[in-house]
Design an enzyme around this catalytic site. Structure first.
Site, short mmCIF file in Angstrom:
data_model
loop_
_atom_site.label_atom_id
_atom_site.label_comp_id
_atom_site.label_asym_id
_atom_site.label_seq_id
_atom_site.Cartn_x
_atom_site.Cartn_y
_atom_site.Cartn_z
N LYS A 1 0.84 -1.19 0.00
CA LYS A 1 0.00 0.00 0.00
C LYS A 1 0.89 1.25 0.00
O LYS A 1 1.94 1.27 0.66
CB LYS A 1 -0.91 -0.03 1.22
N SER B 1 -9.49 2.24 2.46
CA SER B 1 -8.47 2.97 1.73
C SER B 1 -7.46 2.05 1.03
O SER B 1 -6.58 2.52 0.32
CB SER B 1 -7.71 3.91 2.68
N SER C 1 -10.57 -0.10 6.32
CA SER C 1 -9.79 0.03 5.10
C SER C 1 -9.21 -1.27 4.56
O SER C 1 -8.72 -1.31 3.43
CB SER C 1 -8.67 1.05 5.30
#
Length: 458
Positions: free
Chosen positions: A76, A151, A175
């Protein structure tokens, strides 16, 4: 072998370890897939193909070093990667290249995984819709006009399309779980401390946790085993060595079912899909009971702690995007009395849920209150005619669970009539990550929803 990119990570690791497949061949298959799919999905935002190929060649020339030897992985874009651009989804850090790896990156590399690139995220992971001013929006592989969630939306979309077999993510208010639900993959919010995340500014903050994402629960378990483990730089790191439960199935387990977590509005399409989950567990031999929960104390607790964290972490920055700025401004208004109230609310809820988990092995509920929404829509503003006060409110089914200090997995549960994925959330007692994964695997094996691939790339 014609679709290497859709093998499980477990299968990939076995083929490389036994010499039936080279790490270079495996990596090249994923690079080809990225070239084919990523221009439309926009999940991988920084690709390090040459560096990854060199690492794969070294892996082929060496003895296996761990359970993920030769397996590609993406990180990420909130995670620091030495020598690889890390923007945090913010124009303020568009050219940022860290000098060291975060702990989760080091552990994946030590397990033999090969970094292929970075996945998209909203600015500083703010919100469950992956769009930012640096790279734009990540699109849902099952409908390019829809959100991939967030996210960790880039990670979920990359997994769903076969661009990577494993990806790391993080979860404060959903997320890891929300994008897994939106993209028909699996994500686990571990018990805080299961995957340590040392911090110089918020070392005792337990709402945000790193964790694994994959296409199958077995792969999720494999990855968790590689990244879990004690680290003295995290004050609440778990010393217990993570190990999967040896037993299989859910026969005899006590499963609590909550269709709305105590009165939250849930879109009828999502509700219809998640309502099929209790019958699956009953067929598998579990004892299922619908429960009336009251998790409303989590609302203020989450919002106060989150606001405080944003002011602490990003309050000194100028030029922030609107969602991050909104959180920072609310954090500046937090008082000592607010923090005291949040602590009382969270402590009381923790004790009540401890009693709850004396009766039930797991809780099942919707992951998200809505199916994937239009990608050009900033956030969900209404559910079932109920207007929502702000961009956070549609995520309550995920962030109320975050307050519980509990492990929670998102597992594919089916599809809406339009073909949009919906996940079911499996929540366990704090520290019972292995139990949650055991239940998630049983559900996955019984339903097979995770085998349905995005129609454009199949």
């Amino acid at each position: 072998m014609s679709e290497l990119h859709y093998l499980t990570a477990t299968e990939m690791a076995h083929l490389v370890r036994t010499g039936q497949l080279s790490a270079v061949e495996l990596l090249q298959a994923h690079l080809d897939r990225i070239e084919q799919v990523n221009p439309e999905v926009n999940a991988i935002v920084t690709l390090v193909a040459e560096r990854a190929l060199e690492a794969a060649a070294r892996a082929d020339a060496a003895e296996p070093v761990g359970p993920l030897h030769g397996v590609p992985v993406a990180h990420k874009d909130l995670v620091d990667t030495a020598g690889i651009r890390t923007t945090y989804g913010s124009p303020l850090f568009a050219a940022n290249v860290p000098g060291r790896d975060d702990l989760i990156v080091r552990r994946l590399r030590a397990a033999g995984a090969i970094t292929i690139g970075k996945t998209n995220t909203p600015e500083f992971g703010t919100g469950s819709h992956t769009v930012n001013e640096v790279f734009g929006a990540t699109r849902n592989p099952y409908d390019l006009g829809r959100s991939a969630g967030g996210s960790s939306g880039g990670a979920a979309a990359a997994l769903a399309t076969g661009m990577v077999p494993l990806a790391d993510g993080s979860d404060m208010g959903g997320s890891l779980r929300n994008p897994a639900s939106f993209c028909n993959v699996v994500g686990l919010r571990p018990t805080p401390g299961r995957v340590p995340d040392p911090s110089d500014t918020a070392a005792w903050y337990t709402l945000a946790v790193p964790g694994p994402m994959a296409r199958t629960v077995d792969d999720l378990t494999l990855m968790l085993g590689a990244v879990a483990g004690f680290d003295a730089r995290s004050p609440f790191a778990i010393k217990e060595v993570f190990a999967p439960e040896p037993e299989q199935g859910v026969r005899g387990m006590r499963v609590a079912w909550s269709p709305d977590l105590g009165g939250l509005p849930v879109d009828p399409r999502t509700a219809a899909v998640t309502a099929t989950a209790p019958a699956v567990f009953e067929r598998l031999g579990a004892h299922v009971e619908e429960v009336a929960l009251d998790l409303s104390d989590a609302e203020d607790a989450f919002r106060i702690y989150r606001a405080w964290y944003y002011a602490l972490s990003f309050g000194d920055l100028t030029g922030l995007g609107p969602n991050t700025s909104w959180n920072v401004e609310r954090g500046r208004l937090v008082t000592g009395a607010d923090l005291a109230r949040a602590e009382r609310l969270r402590s009381g809820l923790y004790q009540r849920m401890a009693d709850f988990f004396d009766t039930y092995d797991v809780l099942i509920a919707p992951v998200s209150q809505v199916p994937p929404f239009p990608v050009d829509q900033p956030h969900v503003s209404e559910i079932n005619g109920e207007r929502l006060p702000d961009y956070l409110a549609w995520m309550r089914s995920a962030y109320w669970i975050s307050v519980l200090h509990a492990p929670a997995a998102s597992v594919p549960a089916g599809f809406t009539p339009e073909g949009l994925p919906v996940g079911v959330q499996i929540v366990g007692r704090p520290f019972a990550d292995a139990r949650v994964l055991r239940v998630a695997r049983a559900f996955e094996q019984a339903t097979g929803h995770g085998l349905r691939r995005p129609p454009l790339w199949g």
